[in-house]
Enzyme design. Sequence first.
Site, PDB file in Angstrom:
ATOM      1  N   THR A 147     113.052 -40.094  42.599  1.00 14.96           N
ATOM      2  CA  THR A 147     114.382 -40.283  42.022  1.00 14.96           C
ATOM      3  C   THR A 147     115.446 -40.030  43.083  1.00 14.96           C
ATOM      4  O   THR A 147     115.369 -39.047  43.825  1.00 14.96           O
ATOM      5  CB  THR A 147     114.620 -39.324  40.839  1.00 14.96           C
ATOM      6  OG1 THR A 147     113.678 -39.621  39.805  1.00 14.96           O
ATOM      7  CG2 THR A 147     116.028 -39.482  40.275  1.00 14.96           C
ATOM      8  N   PHE A 149     119.232 -39.040  43.887  1.00 13.79           N
ATOM      9  CA  PHE A 149     120.397 -38.347  43.344  1.00 13.79           C
ATOM     10  C   PHE A 149     121.593 -38.556  44.269  1.00 13.79           C
ATOM     11  O   PHE A 149     121.424 -38.713  45.481  1.00 13.79           O
ATOM     12  CB  PHE A 149     120.138 -36.842  43.243  1.00 13.79           C
ATOM     13  CG  PHE A 149     119.134 -36.440  42.191  1.00 13.79           C
ATOM     14  CD1 PHE A 149     119.556 -35.925  40.975  1.00 13.79           C
ATOM     15  CD2 PHE A 149     117.779 -36.569  42.417  1.00 13.79           C
ATOM     16  CE1 PHE A 149     118.637 -35.545  40.013  1.00 13.79           C
ATOM     17  CE2 PHE A 149     116.850 -36.196  41.461  1.00 13.79           C
ATOM     18  CZ  PHE A 149     117.288 -35.678  40.251  1.00 13.79           C
TER      19      PHE A 149
END
Length: 256
Positions: A147, A149
């Site tokens: 992921t 960010f």
Amino acid sequence: MEAIACETFADALAMVSEERAKYAMIPIENSLGGRVADIHHLLPESGLYIIGEHFQPVQHQLLGVPGTKLTDIKKAHSHEQALSQCRNFIRELGIEAVIHADTAGSAKMVAEIGDPTQASIASSLAGKIYGLDVIRERVEDRLGNTTRFVIMSRTRKDPTPRDGDCMTSLVFQVRSQPAALYKALGGFATNGVNVTKLESYITDASFEAAQFYIDVEGHPEEAPLARALEELQFFSAKLKMLGVYPKHPYRTEYSA
């Protein structure tokens, strides 16, 4: 720094805007689940700036109350993104996916109800905190699940080109006419600027205006990107800089 949990991404951004927190760390996209819903609407409207990025490897575990067997489970609870990252596993088991506000919260709920037919997809740490057993490890659909960010701040903290490789993020709209997007992006191609992300979304009920979120490699003070942005500004109806920030080492490591 002290970490402050928020119920929604909008709440996290508001904490920074209202000076109740210094930074917000917001997930923007996942290698399996794709874009994180609503983020591209929230970022431009937040009044905050991107000052950094982080790539976090994500490993999901199937958690259940002690003594639960895989064949007992009827439902898997988790955040929408986590469920999408494990969709093949859920389909293979033939169980129902149930959306929750966050992964750890779903683990807490499963522990509280104590029903072996209910499971959570969350981290091993969440399982440890809430006393759940790991029924199956690494249930994400593909290894390397990651992921991205972005780190948001009230003030811009642009590095200089001398500080190293940079990323630039912005949003823009194009005029409603044929080939407008093609012309707007032409400067990136002719100046050799690499576009790493481009997404569009509708901004009004008429479906006439589309806004684009774009990440590119480079610093606006460097000649190639400066020329590309000048051309983009000429062909776009609106342009807003979201941030200039250091390029995370993950990008280089992964491409290598």
